[in-house]
Design a protein around this motif. Structure first.
Motif, PDB file in Angstrom:
ATOM      1  N   TYR A  39       1.967  -3.891   8.091  1.00  0.00           N
ATOM      2  CA  TYR A  39       1.290  -4.519   9.219  1.00  0.00           C
ATOM      3  C   TYR A  39       2.237  -5.546   9.832  1.00  0.00           C
ATOM      4  CZ  TYR A  39      -1.861  -7.875  11.439  1.00  0.00           C
ATOM      5  OH  TYR A  39      -2.441  -8.746  12.305  1.00  0.00           O
ATOM      6  N   GLU A  42      -1.842  -4.336  14.846  1.00  0.00           N
ATOM      7  CA  GLU A  42      -3.114  -4.463  14.131  1.00  0.00           C
ATOM      8  C   GLU A  42      -4.104  -3.350  14.462  1.00  0.00           C
ATOM      9  OE1 GLU A  42      -2.925  -7.932  15.936  1.00  0.00           O
ATOM     10  OE2 GLU A  42      -4.494  -7.670  17.426  1.00  0.00           O
ATOM     11  N   GLY A  59       0.784  -1.225   0.000  1.00  0.00           N
ATOM     12  CA  GLY A  59       0.000   0.000   0.000  1.00  0.00           C
ATOM     13  C   GLY A  59       0.815   1.274   0.000  1.00  0.00           C
ATOM     14  N   ARG A  70      -0.299   2.833   5.730  1.00  0.00           N
ATOM     15  CA  ARG A  70       0.218   2.069   4.589  1.00  0.00           C
ATOM     16  C   ARG A  70       0.768   2.988   3.517  1.00  0.00           C
ATOM     17  NH1 ARG A  70      -1.500  -3.139   4.323  1.00  0.00           N
ATOM     18  NH2 ARG A  70      -2.932  -3.727   5.970  1.00  0.00           N
ATOM     19  N   LYS A  71       0.060   4.098   3.280  1.00  0.00           N
ATOM     20  CA  LYS A  71       0.478   4.987   2.200  1.00  0.00           C
ATOM     21  C   LYS A  71       1.829   5.625   2.492  1.00  0.00           C
ATOM     22  CE  LYS A  71      -4.142   5.836   0.511  1.00  0.00           C
ATOM     23  NZ  LYS A  71      -5.341   6.680   0.544  1.00  0.00           N
ATOM     24  N   ASN A  86      -4.897  -1.123  11.753  1.00  0.00           N
ATOM     25  CA  ASN A  86      -5.836  -1.561  10.723  1.00  0.00           C
ATOM     26  C   ASN A  86      -7.282  -1.257  11.097  1.00  0.00           C
ATOM     27  OD1 ASN A  86      -4.143  -2.582   8.783  1.00  0.00           O
ATOM     28  ND2 ASN A  86      -3.983  -4.570   9.785  1.00  0.00           N
ATOM     29  N   MET A  87      -7.529  -0.951  12.356  1.00  0.00           N
ATOM     30  CA  MET A  87      -8.913  -0.758  12.803  1.00  0.00           C
ATOM     31  C   MET A  87      -9.286   0.704  12.888  1.00  0.00           C
ATOM     32  SD  MET A  87      -8.885  -3.408  15.938  1.00  0.00           S
ATOM     33  CE  MET A  87      -8.015  -4.938  15.812  1.00  0.00           C
ATOM     34  N   LEU A  88      -8.306   1.593  13.013  1.00  0.00           N
ATOM     35  CA  LEU A  88      -8.615   2.998  13.231  1.00  0.00           C
ATOM     36  C   LEU A  88      -8.927   3.688  11.908  1.00  0.00           C
ATOM     37  CD1 LEU A  88      -5.704   3.804  15.674  1.00  0.00           C
ATOM     38  CD2 LEU A  88      -8.108   3.552  16.262  1.00  0.00           C
ATOM     39  N   PRO A  89     -10.009   4.469  11.871  1.00  0.00           N
ATOM     40  CA  PRO A  89     -10.296   5.208  10.654  1.00  0.00           C
ATOM     41  C   PRO A  89      -9.154   6.175  10.310  1.00  0.00           C
ATOM     42  CG  PRO A  89     -11.976   5.621  12.340  1.00  0.00           C
ATOM     43  CD  PRO A  89     -11.005   4.666  12.918  1.00  0.00           C
ATOM     44  N   TRP A  90      -8.934   6.400   9.074  1.00  0.00           N
ATOM     45  CA  TRP A  90      -7.864   7.234   8.494  1.00  0.00           C
ATOM     46  C   TRP A  90      -6.481   6.652   8.723  1.00  0.00           C
ATOM     47  CZ3 TRP A  90     -12.077   9.773  10.765  1.00  0.00           C
ATOM     48  CH2 TRP A  90     -12.941  10.331   9.813  1.00  0.00           C
ATOM     49  N   VAL A  91      -6.200   6.262   9.979  1.00  0.00           N
ATOM     50  CA  VAL A  91      -4.896   5.642  10.228  1.00  0.00           C
ATOM     51  C   VAL A  91      -4.759   4.400   9.359  1.00  0.00           C
ATOM     52  CG1 VAL A  91      -3.493   4.553  11.994  1.00  0.00           C
ATOM     53  CG2 VAL A  91      -4.911   6.493  12.584  1.00  0.00           C
ATOM     54  N   SER A  92      -5.874   3.656   9.209  1.00  0.00           N
ATOM     55  CA  SER A  92      -5.831   2.350   8.561  1.00  0.00           C
ATOM     56  C   SER A  92      -5.267   2.413   7.150  1.00  0.00           C
ATOM     57  CB  SER A  92      -7.232   1.749   8.521  1.00  0.00           C
ATOM     58  OG  SER A  92      -8.062   2.562   7.721  1.00  0.00           O
ATOM     59  N   HIS A  93      -5.498   3.500   6.427  1.00  0.00           N
ATOM     60  CA  HIS A  93      -4.877   3.540   5.100  1.00  0.00           C
ATOM     61  C   HIS A  93      -3.679   4.476   5.050  1.00  0.00           C
ATOM     62  CE1 HIS A  93      -7.001   7.322   3.914  1.00  0.00           C
ATOM     63  NE2 HIS A  93      -7.908   6.876   4.737  1.00  0.00           N
TER      64      HIS A  93
END
Lengths: 314, 420
Positions: free
Chosen positions: B266, B247, B172, B260-261, B250-257
């Motif tokens: 992970y 992990e 990602g 990766r960017k 991976n569950m937190l909004p905005w943080v989740s992507h």
């Protein structure tokens, strides 16, 4: 004369595979499904429930050489969850039981789905065929798992059968009408606020040719099938000039339920895909199966949104 | 028409050459501003075009003016001295100078998207494509797409982001967003935390390696960002450190992507293996949460390195382990207490998360601690491509933990206060 039995003939991909197989000389195609086909083909079509014993008897009488099992799509929106579950699992039991007994069958090509991996916070970023499965896709994922288990058991027990399981990424294209392409081509696309899943896609053209390739070049094993590359959902929508409508969790689920009323039923396994995304490792597809998709994920998207004609890319 | 239209003035390389008044008058205001920035003219943003021309004529006549003396244009940061700011400016200029050598401003990438948008970014030196379209290499080596870092390059970057002209990596990583984050975090790196790096030669220029560091921060993983920047800003080859995140990311909004960017991965065996097998640099904080949530009286007491899974991975992939001692992160938000109640609250929101303790700190703004990052000599795998037994894994992870602890102790003894 080679006899090929195709289940799931009512699906668009299934119908097109039959149309292509018909043109091959020395090949006889028999099509089975419990719905009426959407694509027109001239081969013999039998309307049968594949989870009934009558279907098993039909197969034993037919004595096919190759079986293409496509009736693994999630039809829970059409038939209800229970019926869909029976069709996938009991259908697979009947089919592969009969294949085990029918010694003419040499090769089985099975359409599975990337949904078998599930999608969740603990799935690895790049799933391989050996990856541990994350249980999050609900019933369809379990059904696929069981279906694949029947395939492997049959191949283990009966030396005359080889199997090729193809785990496909979502099929996307200008003419196909599966839930995910209906969802992606909405004018305003509801997305989950704060989540931007990584997705892989396979063009409808490649989805067709991978099956024809697997029928012609039997390579035993399980393979992930997806176009080269991967895209964030936000990028797909930008490429398609669609406006994302980010909604908090509750509203997102409500919006998807609302879509079901308009005929776009996004199944549960796709909902978790739209939160966590999934990227599959496709090295086996190129190195062992020897299949190279014509379109990358980005090209698939551009073609599916009809921003670029497919012919220009070939 | 400005006489120097091939980018010489605008790239800032010809900034020191004196321009005549006629040349200056022929330039547009934007070009004048660019030139003014290149020579470090104070108060340039508030000047009209005529004022700019006047000031630049004087500037050009008086060539002994050094950019450093324009320090009055700097926004003061509480807790950071003027000398430090000037030094940061010099270090930043050194970095920008080094980065600019990676691209060839005179040759432009001719790549086109299938719908017909041209690229137009400068080519990599010795290559016939820009960094975004030259192949897979940009996942490992980070070269700014325009050859420079700066907010004025962001319109170009946003164009490529919007048109999605390049591919993201399977995990990602988005090279353009990574570059923006790099530029923003450089403010912390040079001006605020004034990171001082030692032993960068221990980080391999090529091939897989694992950077194993002590963890701290209590609020945000500043150390992950600073570790990445330390390698990007000081290594001869600006390699990306793919830091592994738990992990909950991976569950937190905005943080989740976003995580990766900007290039993190992970923290799972599959992801780590993927990075190392593709010859990348993996950053690991094996202390995990118990290190991150350390109260201030335990700062720089390196906790146990988990089950030593990273040793197993290094052996299996044949990657050397570079221990890293990070001095600074554990004092940025001194934790005055460790709360189990708060952890319960978090578990209510994220039922899948196994948080046991949460650090409580009083300062919402990170303290201006002076950081020291020391890379230690790499530990080579002993029996590459074999399965080590569980006890030797624990022994080796303890060995690495102790080397980090010793380096931290030595650095602590050598420094004055945390802020000087």
């Amino acid at each position: 004369m080679r006899r090929i039995l195709v289940t799931g003939a009512a699906t668009r991909t299934g119908g097109r595979i039959i149309q292509h197989l018909e043109r091959i000389p020395d090949t006889e195609v028999f099509a089975v499904d419990d719905l009426d086909p959407v694509e027109r083909f001239s081969s013999h079509f039998e309307r049968l429930d594949i989870d009934q014993l009558s279907f098993a008897r039909y197969l034993l009488d037919l004595k096919p050489h190759t079986v293409v099992h496509l009736q693994t799509v999630d039809r829970s929106a059409l038939h209800g969850a229970n019926r869909a579950h029976e069709e996938t699992t009991v259908g697979a039991q009947a089919l592969f039981g009969a294949i085990g007994r029918c010694t003419t069958v040499r090769h089985v090509v099975v359409k599975s789905d990337g949904a078998v991996y599930g999608a969740g916070p603990r799935s690895p970023s790049v799933v391989t065929v050996e990856s541990k499965l994350e249980r999050s896709g609900g019933r369809y994922q379990r059904d696929l798992e069981q279906m694949e288990m029947f395939v492997r058991e049959t191949a283990e027990r009966h030396a005359h059968v080889d199997y090729t399981i193809l785990r496909l990424a979502p099929i996307f294209g200008p003419t196909i009408r599966n839930p995910i392409s209906a969802y992606l081509t909405l004018p305003g696309v509801p997305t989950l606020l704060g989540f931007d899943p990584r997705l892989q896609l396979i063009s409808e053209r490649d989805a067709l040719s991978v099956f024809l390739h697997a029928i012609d070049h039997p390579a035993p094993g399980t393979f992930n099938i997806a176009g080269r590359g991967q895209l964030y959902l936000s990028r797909i929508l930008r490429l398609g000039r669609r406006v994302p409508q980010p909604l908090p969790k509750r509203a997102f689920h409500a919006a998807l339920r609302g879509l079901a009323g308009t005929g776009i039923a996004v199944p549960k396994h796709t909902v978790s895909l739209l939160k966590h995304g999934r990227v599959m490792d496709t090295t086996g597809m190129t190195s062992i199966l020897g299949f190279l998709p014509e379109f990358t994920c980005r090209q698939t998207t551009m073609v599916a949104y009809e921003r670029v004609p497919a012919e220009r890319l070939l | 028409m400005p006489p120097d239209n091939d980018g010489g003035v605008r790239a800032g390389t010809g900034g020191a050459t004196a321009l005549t008044r006629e040349t200056l008058t022929a330039m547009t205001k934007a070009e004048l501003l660019n030139y003014a920035r290149a020579v470090g003219l104070p108060g340039r943003s508030k000047m009209s075009k005529a004022q700019l021309i006047d000031a630049l004529t004087i500037e050009a006549a008086n060539e002994t003016t050094l950019p450093d003396e324009s320090a009055d244009a700097m926004l003061p940061i509480p807790g950071i001295s003027r000398e430090d700011r000037l030094e940061a400016r010099v270090r930043r200029a050194g970095l920008y100078d080094r980065l600019s050598r990676f691209v060839d401003q005179n040759r432009r990438c001719g790549w086109r998207t299938i719908e017909g948008h041209g690229c137009g970014l400068p080519n990599l030196s010795g290559s016939d494509a820009c960094v975004l379209h030259s192949g897979r290499d940009h996942y490992d080596v980070a070269v700014p797409a325009t050859g420079r870092l700066g907010f004025d390059t962001w319109p170009t970057l946003f164009r490529h982001l919007h048109l999605a002209t390049y591919d993201v990596d399977p995990i990602g990583l988005d090279p353009v967003i990574h570059e923006m984050a790099w530029h923003v975090m450089n403010g912390f790196y040079f001006d605020y935390f004034r990171v001082d790096v030692e032993g960068i030669e221990h980080v391999p220029i090529d091939g897989p390696a694992m950077l194993v560091a002590n963890h701290g921060g209590a609020a945000l993983p500043y150390d992950a960002a600073m570790l990445s920047l330390a390698v990007l800003n000081t290594s001869a080859r600006p390699r990306r450190v793919r830091v592994s995140a738990t992990e909950i990311f991976n569950m937190l909004p905005w943080v989740s992507h976003m995580y990766r960017k900007v290039g993190a991965v992970y923290a799972s065996r599959d992801d780590a293996r993927h990075i190392l097998e593709h010859g990348g640099l993996l950053g690991v904080f094996p202390e995990g949460e118990s290190g991150f949530m350390k109260p201030v009286w335990q700062a720089y007491h390196v906790q146990r390195f988990g089950r030593g899974g990273f040793v197993h991975l290094a052996e299996a992939t044949g990657a050397p382990i570079v221990p890293v001692a990070i001095l600074g992160a554990e004092e940025v938000h001194p934790a005055v207490a460790v709360s189990k109640r708060l952890a319960q609250l978090i578990r209510m929101v994220f039922p899948q998360q196994r948080v046991e303790e949460v650090a409580v700190f009083l300062n919402p703004i990170p303290l201006p601690v002076r950081w020291h990052i020391r890379f230690l000599p790499p530990v080579m795998p002993q029996h590459p491509n074999t399965e080590p037994d569980p006890l030797s894994m624990l022994e080796r992870s303890e060995e690495i933990r102790r080397s980090v602890q010793n380096a931290l102790d030595a650095q602590l003894a050598a420094r004055g206060t945390a802020f000087s």
